[in-house]
Every structure is written in C-alpha cells, then in structure tokens.
Design an enzyme around this catalytic site. Structure first.
Site, PDB file in Angstrom:
ATOM      1  N   LYS A 194       0.668  -1.130  -0.063  1.00 14.50           N
ATOM      2  CA  LYS A 194       0.080  -0.064  -0.038  1.00 14.50           C
ATOM      3  C   LYS A 194       1.011   1.176   0.119  1.00 14.50           C
ATOM      4  O   LYS A 194       1.617   1.205   0.786  1.00 14.50           O
ATOM      5  CB  LYS A 194      -1.113   0.027   1.523  1.00 14.50           C
ATOM      6  CG  LYS A 194      -1.655   1.335   1.305  1.00 14.50           C
ATOM      7  CD  LYS A 194      -2.711   1.214   2.462  1.00 14.50           C
ATOM      8  CE  LYS A 194      -3.374   2.534   2.673  1.00 14.50           C
ATOM      9  NZ  LYS A 194      -4.512   2.605   3.772  1.00 14.50           N
ATOM     10  N   LYS A 247      -2.359  -1.790  -3.751  1.00 10.78           N
ATOM     11  CA  LYS A 247      -3.214  -0.529  -3.763  1.00 10.78           C
ATOM     12  C   LYS A 247      -2.250   0.762  -3.936  1.00 10.78           C
ATOM     13  O   LYS A 247      -1.242   0.779  -3.237  1.00 10.78           O
ATOM     14  CB  LYS A 247      -3.798  -0.326  -2.260  1.00 10.78           C
ATOM     15  CG  LYS A 247      -4.673   0.831  -2.159  1.00 10.78           C
ATOM     16  CD  LYS A 247      -5.298   0.698  -0.634  1.00 10.78           C
ATOM     17  CE  LYS A 247      -5.771   2.108  -0.461  1.00 10.78           C
ATOM     18  NZ  LYS A 247      -6.342   2.215   0.896  1.00 10.78           N
TER      19      LYS A 247
HETATM   20  C1  PBG Z   1      -7.315   3.359   5.808  1.00 11.90           C
HETATM   21  C2  PBG Z   1      -7.537   3.260   4.410  1.00 11.90           C
HETATM   22  C3  PBG Z   1      -7.457   4.286   3.290  1.00 11.90           C
HETATM   23  C4  PBG Z   1      -7.948   3.769   2.191  1.00 11.90           C
HETATM   24  C5  PBG Z   1      -8.379   2.525   2.501  1.00 11.90           C
HETATM   25  N1  PBG Z   1      -7.993   2.241   4.094  1.00 11.90           N
HETATM   26  C6  PBG Z   1      -6.821   5.609   3.474  1.00 11.90           C
HETATM   27  C7  PBG Z   1      -5.504   6.062   3.585  1.00 11.90           C
HETATM   28  O1  PBG Z   1      -4.549   5.099   3.975  1.00 11.90           O
HETATM   29  O2  PBG Z   1      -5.242   7.367   3.750  1.00 11.90           O
HETATM   30  C8  PBG Z   1      -8.026   4.618   0.863  1.00 11.90           C
HETATM   31  C9  PBG Z   1      -9.035   4.073   0.085  1.00 11.90           C
HETATM   32  C10 PBG Z   1      -9.324   4.935  -1.205  1.00 11.90           C
HETATM   33  O3  PBG Z   1      -8.907   6.111  -1.233  1.00 11.90           O
HETATM   34  O4  PBG Z   1     -10.490   4.542  -1.835  1.00 11.90           O
HETATM   35  N2  PBG Z   1      -5.970   3.447   6.433  1.00 11.90           N
END
Ligand code: PBG
Length: 327
Positions: A194, A247
């Site tokens: 991520k 992601k």
């Molecule tokens: C929580 C999380 C996030 C997303 C999914 N889980 C935000 C982040 O990490 O700031 C992003 C999902 C999206 O942008 O659709 N940590």
C-alpha cells in the site's frame, strides 16, 4: 505482398471477439467499499465520491439492495465514528460503528459477505494509522490495537478482515489473535503493498481520516519502489495472509502483474477513491465516456493479473459483465 498472417481475422464479429477474449470477469470477483456512519436515518451522497453514500446502520439495507440487484455479493466496510480519541478506541469497541454495521448487514442477510478494513486512522483524533509515540506511529504498540480491532470485527460477524495500516508484523499479530479465539476460518486479505498515495484524497474526505499533521510516508510505501512491494508481499505470505492486495491499482499495474507471477495467493487490487473520482469528474466535464472508461480500466486491472478488484464501480461493473459488455 501476399498477406497470410492477419490478426484482424479474429476481430471480425462480436461473437468471435468474445471467443478469443483473454480476460474473463465475474461479479464474484468484485468487492464494493461502503461507508457506515454513526446515527439514524442517514443516507447521504458523499460529495468527494459522487454516486457513493454514507449509510447509518439502519439504512444499510439500501446498500445491500443495490449490490444484490446488480449481482455484487461482497462489501468492504469502512466506519465513521461519532467520537475519536488519541488511541482510536472506537475501532475495537463492541458497539463501534463497524461492529454495528456488520451486525446490521448480517441481520438483513447472513449470507452476504462482509469484509472489514482494519485500521486506526478513522478513529484517532490525530488521523494517523496507529498509536503515536511523539510524532511517529509506534509499530509494536499499534499491533496490539490492530489485533483487538480485527478480533472485534470477527466477533461481530465479519467474514474476512483486511488490515490497511502498513505496520510491520500486523498479519501475524492478527492471525494469532483470531486463531486463539476460534476464528481460524476468517481469512486475512492484507493490504500488502500500500503506497503513500495522493489518490486517496477523496476517501479521506469521505472517511474524515486525513492526518492532522505530517503524512503517512513513514508507514505507507514510497511510490518510487517496486521491488520493496514484492518484499512486503513475501513477508505477508510468511505471516499467513490469505490474499495479497496491491493499492492503488491503475498506476501500479506493474506490481499487480509481478505479484501475480511471483506468489501463489490470490491477488487483489484496490482501485481507490482518486481513480474513481477522476473518471467521474472527467466524464462530468464531457471529456470521456464514463461507462467505457470504467469498463476499460477494470479490464486492464484484471488483465495485469488481479483476481479480485475492490472498486467503487462494483455495481456498475457487475451490470456491464451481465450485459456482456465486458468479461
Ligand atoms: C485506511 C484506508 C485508506 C484507504 C483505504 N483504507 C486511506 C489511507 O490510507 O489514507 C484508501 C481508499 C481509497 O482511497 O479509496 N488507512
């Protein structure tokens, strides 16, 4: 010159083109993210994500009706709590908002598959994804609260948990607690690679989870790095992850492809809020065909190697598959 090799031969009719399609899609491979919010009677469109809604638990039947009508059978749940605190205690509260949301969905339909996002950022007053030590997130202290949170989701009836915090060792910590408590059959879909992405902007508005200071670069990944993503995936495999997620999706298809080649676990890709919002806004400005770009983007993610796609377009895509426009 006599042309004997003619790839166009197999493109002549819709039926032929469908016969030789290399990428097949199924609604079963789609996961729809939804946002559950504390309160009653709330069904409000999210300004940063047109077409997506905040639901209070009593309104979740609307999300279920929508998903089922289009053939989507899985959601990933995000929560917006009423109160936040320094340690994000709302994340693991028995009557926390995600826990309420899971119960509400299961009361409507016990068969409907509920995945939960496991993270602290929606629950902490500072908006970071864990317990702070000074201005940094303390990895090992955060593991404890993540494990507690995942367990509370399983106890409320979640079918699968998906940790998105990017702490080191969280998959192992969560697996251990779930197994000790009789939840051996609850899979972990880890947000394995991520990135510290600008594409999360609309989500942070929707979930009220932007950090109040600094950014997430000391835990989410640097987007200059690809090999490091494979290392993150490998660690999660060793820690017992059941599904690996990459992601965001669209700007990271190289990693989706590589993860698919290297690992034997199912690969999920999360087409994030910014990807969705860009398509929506560009289409609204009359610059692209929304339906076409949605279809083409989703297919490209599967073509790269994804087995599973998490997308705000899940319902529209399921309908496109059913109509035979893709898949
Ligand atoms: C929580 C999380 C996030 C997303 C999914 N889980 C935000 C982040 O990490 O700031 C992003 C999902 C999206 O942008 O659709 N940590």
């Amino acid at each position: 010159m006599e042309q004997s090799i003619r790839p166009r031969r197999l493109r002549r009719t819709p039926s032929l083109r469908k016969m030789v399609r290399e990428t097949r899609l199924s609604p079963e491979s789609l996961i729809w993210p939804i946002f559950v919010r504390e309160g009653q009677g709330i069904y409000e469109e999210i300004p940063s994500l047109p077409g997506q809604y905040h639901y209070s638990p009593d309104q979740l039947y609307r999300a279920l009706d929508r998903a089922k009508a289009s053939g989507v059978s899985k959601v990933i749940l995000f929560g917006l709590p009423e109160h936040k605190d320094e340690i994000g205690s709302g994340a693991w509260a028995t009557d926390g908002i995600v826990q309420q949301g899971i119960r509400a969905i299961k009361a409507l339909d016990p068969e409907f598959y509920v995945i939960t996002d496991v993270c602290m950022c929606e629950y902490t007053s500072h908006g970071h994804c864990g317990i702070l030590c000074g201005h940094d997130v303390d990895n090992d202290k955060t593991l404890e609260v993540l494990a507690k949170t995942a367990l509370s989701h399983a106890q409320a009836g979640a079918d699968m948990v998906a940790p998105s915090d990017m702490m080191d060792g969280r998959v192992e910590a969560i697996r251990e607690v779930l197994d000790e408590s009789g939840f051996q059959n609850v899979p972990i879909m880890s947000y394995a690679a991520k990135y510290a992405s600008f594409f999360y902007g609309p989500f942070r508005d929707a979930a009220g989870s932007a950090p109040s200071f600094g950014d997430r670069r000391s835990y989410q990944m640097d987007w200059h790095n690809g090999r490091e993503a494979m290392r993150e995936c490998e660690l999660d495999v060793l820690e017992g992850a059941d599904i690996l997620m990459i992601k965001p999706a669209m700007s990271y298809l190289d990693l989706v492809h590589e993860a698919k080649q290297r690992f034997d676990l199912p690969i999920a890709a999360y087409s994030v809020s910014g990807e969705y919002a860009m398509i929506k806004a560009t289409a609204k400005a009359g610059l692209i065909d929304e339906y076409g770009v949605m279809c083409e983007s989703a297919v490209s993610i599967f073509r790269a190697g994804a087995d599973i796609l998490i997308t705000y377009f899940a319902n529209e895509l399921a309908e496109a598959i059913r109509k035979g426009d893709i898949g």
